[in-house]
Design a protein around this motif. Structure first.
Motif, PDB file in Angstrom:
ATOM      1  N   PRO A 233       0.811  -1.231   0.000  1.00 20.73           N
ATOM      2  CA  PRO A 233       0.000   0.000   0.000  1.00 20.73           C
ATOM      3  C   PRO A 233       0.838   1.271   0.000  1.00 20.73           C
ATOM      4  CG  PRO A 233      -0.749  -1.562   1.677  1.00 20.73           C
ATOM      5  CD  PRO A 233       0.568  -2.068   1.171  1.00 20.73           C
ATOM      6  N   CYS A 234       2.054   1.221   0.541  1.00 21.90           N
ATOM      7  CA  CYS A 234       2.887   2.419   0.613  1.00 21.90           C
ATOM      8  C   CYS A 234       3.333   2.861  -0.774  1.00 21.90           C
ATOM      9  CB  CYS A 234       4.090   2.158   1.514  1.00 21.90           C
ATOM     10  SG  CYS A 234       5.203   3.567   1.712  1.00 21.90           S
ATOM     11  N   THR A 235       3.811   1.928  -1.586  1.00 22.69           N
ATOM     12  CA  THR A 235       4.262   2.258  -2.940  1.00 22.69           C
ATOM     13  C   THR A 235       3.136   2.167  -3.956  1.00 22.69           C
ATOM     14  OG1 THR A 235       4.909  -0.041  -3.384  1.00 22.69           O
ATOM     15  CG2 THR A 235       6.571   1.404  -2.408  1.00 22.69           C
ATOM     16  N   ARG A 236       1.958   1.706  -3.502  1.00 24.05           N
ATOM     17  CA  ARG A 236       0.780   1.555  -4.365  1.00 24.05           C
ATOM     18  C   ARG A 236       1.080   0.654  -5.554  1.00 24.05           C
ATOM     19  NH1 ARG A 236      -3.136   5.016  -2.652  1.00 24.05           N
ATOM     20  NH2 ARG A 236      -4.377   4.504  -4.487  1.00 24.05           N
ATOM     21  N   SER A 237       1.699  -0.466  -5.272  1.00 22.07           N
ATOM     22  CA  SER A 237       2.013  -1.435  -6.320  1.00 22.07           C
ATOM     23  C   SER A 237       1.493  -2.803  -5.911  1.00 22.07           C
ATOM     24  CB  SER A 237       3.519  -1.500  -6.581  1.00 22.07           C
ATOM     25  OG  SER A 237       4.213  -1.871  -5.410  1.00 22.07           O
ATOM     26  N   ALA A 238       1.093  -3.583  -6.892  1.00 22.13           N
ATOM     27  CA  ALA A 238       0.555  -4.922  -6.641  1.00 22.13           C
ATOM     28  C   ALA A 238       0.962  -5.839  -7.782  1.00 22.13           C
ATOM     29  CB  ALA A 238      -0.961  -4.885  -6.514  1.00 22.13           C
ATOM     30  N   SER A 239       1.123  -7.109  -7.471  1.00 22.03           N
ATOM     31  CA  SER A 239       1.467  -8.097  -8.496  1.00 22.03           C
ATOM     32  C   SER A 239       0.202  -8.602  -9.172  1.00 22.03           C
ATOM     33  CB  SER A 239       2.217  -9.276  -7.859  1.00 22.03           C
ATOM     34  OG  SER A 239       1.365  -9.989  -6.968  1.00 22.03           O
ATOM     35  N   ASP A 240       0.375  -9.258 -10.298  1.00 22.91           N
ATOM     36  CA  ASP A 240      -0.754  -9.912 -10.953  1.00 22.91           C
ATOM     37  C   ASP A 240      -1.242 -11.070 -10.085  1.00 22.91           C
ATOM     38  OD1 ASP A 240      -0.531  -8.157 -13.038  1.00 22.91           O
ATOM     39  OD2 ASP A 240       0.536  -9.551 -14.363  1.00 22.91           O
ATOM     40  N   TRP A 241      -2.464 -11.507 -10.328  1.00 27.14           N
ATOM     41  CA  TRP A 241      -3.014 -12.633  -9.594  1.00 27.14           C
ATOM     42  C   TRP A 241      -2.326 -13.928  -9.999  1.00 27.14           C
ATOM     43  CZ3 TRP A 241      -5.680 -11.947  -5.409  1.00 27.14           C
ATOM     44  CH2 TRP A 241      -6.501 -10.824  -5.250  1.00 27.14           C
ATOM     45  N   LEU A 242      -2.043 -14.762  -9.017  1.00 25.88           N
ATOM     46  CA  LEU A 242      -1.466 -16.084  -9.242  1.00 25.88           C
ATOM     47  C   LEU A 242      -2.478 -17.120  -8.785  1.00 25.88           C
ATOM     48  CD1 LEU A 242       0.944 -18.053  -9.815  1.00 25.88           C
ATOM     49  CD2 LEU A 242       1.569 -17.725  -7.412  1.00 25.88           C
ATOM     50  N   GLU A 243      -2.940 -17.965  -9.678  1.00 26.60           N
ATOM     51  CA  GLU A 243      -3.950 -18.958  -9.328  1.00 26.60           C
ATOM     52  C   GLU A 243      -3.279 -20.192  -8.730  1.00 26.60           C
ATOM     53  OE1 GLU A 243      -7.720 -21.424 -11.318  1.00 26.60           O
ATOM     54  OE2 GLU A 243      -6.723 -19.797 -12.403  1.00 26.60           O
ATOM     55  N   ILE A 244      -3.809 -20.656  -7.606  1.00 22.99           N
ATOM     56  CA  ILE A 244      -3.293 -21.862  -6.958  1.00 22.99           C
ATOM     57  C   ILE A 244      -4.471 -22.751  -6.573  1.00 22.99           C
ATOM     58  CG2 ILE A 244      -1.245 -20.703  -6.051  1.00 22.99           C
ATOM     59  CD1 ILE A 244      -2.625 -20.532  -3.356  1.00 22.99           C
ATOM     60  N   ALA A 245      -4.199 -24.041  -6.479  1.00 25.55           N
ATOM     61  CA  ALA A 245      -5.221 -24.992  -6.052  1.00 25.55           C
ATOM     62  C   ALA A 245      -5.210 -25.101  -4.534  1.00 25.55           C
ATOM     63  CB  ALA A 245      -4.973 -26.356  -6.678  1.00 25.55           C
ATOM     64  N   SER A 246      -6.324 -25.513  -3.963  1.00 22.69           N
ATOM     65  CA  SER A 246      -6.414 -25.654  -2.513  1.00 22.69           C
ATOM     66  C   SER A 246      -7.223 -26.888  -2.164  1.00 22.69           C
ATOM     67  CB  SER A 246      -7.060 -24.406  -1.885  1.00 22.69           C
ATOM     68  OG  SER A 246      -8.390 -24.256  -2.358  1.00 22.69           O
ATOM     69  N   GLN A 247      -7.086 -27.309  -0.915  1.00 25.35           N
ATOM     70  CA  GLN A 247      -7.820 -28.447  -0.389  1.00 25.35           C
ATOM     71  C   GLN A 247      -8.444 -28.038   0.940  1.00 25.35           C
ATOM     72  OE1 GLN A 247      -8.313 -31.347  -1.947  1.00 25.35           O
ATOM     73  NE2 GLN A 247      -7.044 -30.724  -3.690  1.00 25.35           N
ATOM     74  N   PRO A 248      -9.557 -28.673   1.321  1.00 22.43           N
ATOM     75  CA  PRO A 248     -10.148 -28.344   2.629  1.00 22.43           C
ATOM     76  C   PRO A 248      -9.151 -28.599   3.760  1.00 22.43           C
ATOM     77  CG  PRO A 248     -11.653 -29.672   1.290  1.00 22.43           C
ATOM     78  CD  PRO A 248     -10.345 -29.666   0.571  1.00 22.43           C
ATOM     79  N   GLY A 249      -9.081 -27.663   4.701  1.00 20.04           N
ATOM     80  CA  GLY A 249      -8.193 -27.823   5.839  1.00 20.04           C
ATOM     81  C   GLY A 249      -6.745 -27.497   5.576  1.00 20.04           C
ATOM     82  N   ASP A 250      -6.446 -26.856   4.443  1.00 26.60           N
ATOM     83  CA  ASP A 250      -5.059 -26.503   4.135  1.00 26.60           C
ATOM     84  C   ASP A 250      -4.495 -25.517   5.157  1.00 26.60           C
ATOM     85  OD1 ASP A 250      -4.629 -28.113   1.993  1.00 26.60           O
ATOM     86  OD2 ASP A 250      -4.874 -26.568   0.467  1.00 26.60           O
ATOM     87  N   MET A 251      -3.168 -25.619   5.363  1.00 25.98           N
ATOM     88  CA  MET A 251      -2.434 -24.645   6.157  1.00 25.98           C
ATOM     89  C   MET A 251      -1.893 -23.579   5.222  1.00 25.98           C
ATOM     90  SD  MET A 251      -0.330 -27.515   8.297  1.00 25.98           S
ATOM     91  CE  MET A 251       0.735 -26.337   9.126  1.00 25.98           C
ATOM     92  N   TYR A 252      -1.849 -22.317   5.705  1.00 26.63           N
ATOM     93  CA  TYR A 252      -1.372 -21.219   4.894  1.00 26.63           C
ATOM     94  C   TYR A 252      -0.332 -20.415   5.670  1.00 26.63           C
ATOM     95  CZ  TYR A 252      -5.524 -22.116   2.038  1.00 26.63           C
ATOM     96  OH  TYR A 252      -6.474 -22.707   1.249  1.00 26.63           O
ATOM     97  N   GLY A 253       0.499 -19.712   4.924  1.00 27.01           N
ATOM     98  CA  GLY A 253       1.446 -18.822   5.559  1.00 27.01           C
ATOM     99  C   GLY A 253       2.280 -18.083   4.532  1.00 27.01           C
ATOM    100  N   PHE A 254       2.616 -16.827   4.842  1.00 27.58           N
ATOM    101  CA  PHE A 254       3.427 -15.992   3.963  1.00 27.58           C
ATOM    102  C   PHE A 254       4.559 -15.397   4.778  1.00 27.58           C
ATOM    103  CE2 PHE A 254       4.176 -11.537   2.537  1.00 27.58           C
ATOM    104  CZ  PHE A 254       4.829 -11.832   1.345  1.00 27.58           C
ATOM    105  N   GLY A 255       5.784 -15.423   4.209  1.00 27.57           N
ATOM    106  CA  GLY A 255       6.908 -14.864   4.942  1.00 27.57           C
ATOM    107  C   GLY A 255       8.154 -14.743   4.095  1.00 27.57           C
ATOM    108  N   TYR A 256       9.227 -14.332   4.759  1.00 27.34           N
ATOM    109  CA  TYR A 256      10.500 -14.031   4.102  1.00 27.34           C
ATOM    110  C   TYR A 256      11.541 -15.069   4.485  1.00 27.34           C
ATOM    111  CZ  TYR A 256      14.731 -11.386   2.864  1.00 27.34           C
ATOM    112  OH  TYR A 256      15.934 -10.987   2.343  1.00 27.34           O
TER     113      TYR A 256
END
Length: 388
Positions: free
Chosen positions: A153-176
């Protein structure tokens, strides 16, 4: 276009009077105005790297050289390094979204009672994580179909959408990933590495523990969940996923002889330290921090929470640590097991452990994160992106 060096220097002009008191009215010749000194580019960079990101974005219009410098990925990494040492440079904001409107809200975590600013977004967006100024957004495009994007939000930039498959009960996480210096997104048994040479790999099955929340807490290059042993429902651990090695590992909780097993531990983060909130049998909640990540002996009791019935509803549990203010007060969220789509904010005083409820939001408690401003943009990762 003015010389950009004039922004960094001050020129003092002294008007000289006639000390002899003469009545001579003839005009005196004017001395030529001196141009301000020109600073070397290295000095300018050393000054700008210590300026908050939100200000630097505005300074890009000063001249082409400043625009090129501030837009440079290496400068963004250097600036991020300085920002970590001084949180005031990152202007931290609490971000959360409502499920019934199109707004993602930003508020000051030190005083969340104030009215929040917001961004208008598309309907159906979820926040899956925030790291180094990048926010990971998810858009459910259909049954077991979803797309993710990175947004600054600070630089007002965003990447294109990336489509991924999912399953019920999946674990998620984003980091460096601190070792390989890239950003990763975990979903189920797969992990996606963002970049021009992006890749998706299969990760090992997690150990025989069931995480109780879908989204992991990012701390020091790892994702973390409170997890229950499948063989013993009274056994709890913190399930850790190392983003560099891409493997799972259970971490033991602090040793407590009088812990309340009925309450789910809440995993949070305070100043890049793993934090867990546990409940005693006698009605007190305790925040523990792991001073040295992965070292069991480094668990330290940080705050014991005392609350009266008129201050907090005891049906709500547990507390998830979100942010620590400059005077070491803790901002946390707590939610009700009977109302899974609502959470409250609470300020916990460091000096006496008093907890004060500040606000109530009708939103998913997992959609609440702390965002730190930075210059890191999706384009720096080699991702197709756009500005808005």
């Amino acid at each position: 276009m003015p010389n950009p060096n004039t922004i960094l220097t001050t020129v003092n002009v002294t008007m000289r009077g006639n000390l002899l008191g003469t009545t001579d009215k003839r005009p005196k010749p004017l001395s030529p105005t001196k141009a301000p000194p020109i600073l070397p580019s290295e000095v300018i960079e050393e000054i700008l790297v210590r300026v908050p990101a939100s200000t630097l974005v505005k300074l890009k219009i000063v001249c082409k050289s400043w625009n090129a410098l501030i837009s440079n990925p290496e400068f963004a990494r250097d600036h991020l390094h300085w920002s970590r040492a001084d949180p005031r440079m990152t202007r931290p904001r609490l971000i959360y979204s409502f499920s019934d409107d199109r707004k993602i809200r930003f508020s000051n975590p030190s005083s969340p009672l104030n009215e929040a600013g917001f961004f208008e977004m598309d309907v159906g967006l979820d926040i899956l994580g925030s790291c180094n100024g990048l926010i990971c957004l998810r858009w459910m495009t259909g049954y077991l179909r979803q797309s993710i994007r990175l947004w600054n939000p600070c630089t007002r930039s965003a990447s294109d959408w990336l489509e991924i498959a999912s399953q019920p009960g999946d674990m998620y996480g984003f980091g460096y990933d601190r070792v390989h210096h890239n950003y990763k997104f975990l979903y189920g048994h797969k992990i996606h590495t963002f970049g021009s040479n992006s890749r998706t790999t299969i990760v090992q099955d997690p150990p025989s523990y069931d995480p109780k929340q879908a989204i992991g807490t990012f701390v020091y290059g790892t994702l973390n969940w409170a997890a229950q042993a499948r063989s013993n429902f009274l056994e709890w651990v913190i399930l850790s996923f190392d983003l560099a090695n891409e493997n799972f590992c259970p971490l033991s909780l602090p040793d407590m002889d009088n812990s309340e097993e009925r309450y789910v531990p809440a995993v949070g983060a305070l100043r890049d330290r793993l934090c867990v909130c546990l409940k005693e049998k006698y009605g007190r909640w305790i925040f523990w921090v792991m001073e040295d990540y992965g070292v069991q002996e480094s668990w330290t009791k940080f705050i014991t929470i005392f609350s009266k019935s008129h201050q907090l509803d005891r049906r709500f549990y547990p507390f998830k640590a979100m942010y620590m203010t400059e005077n070491d007060d803790v901002l946390a969220v707590f939610f009700s097991p009977y109302h899974n789509v609502s959470f409250n904010l609470v300020i916990i005083k460091a000096d006496d452990g008093r907890a004060w409820q500040r606000n109530v939001y009708k939103a998913d408690h997992q959609d609440c994160y702390v965002y730190h401003e930075s210059l890191v943009s999706p384009s720096h990762l080699g991702l197709p992106s756009f500005h808005y």
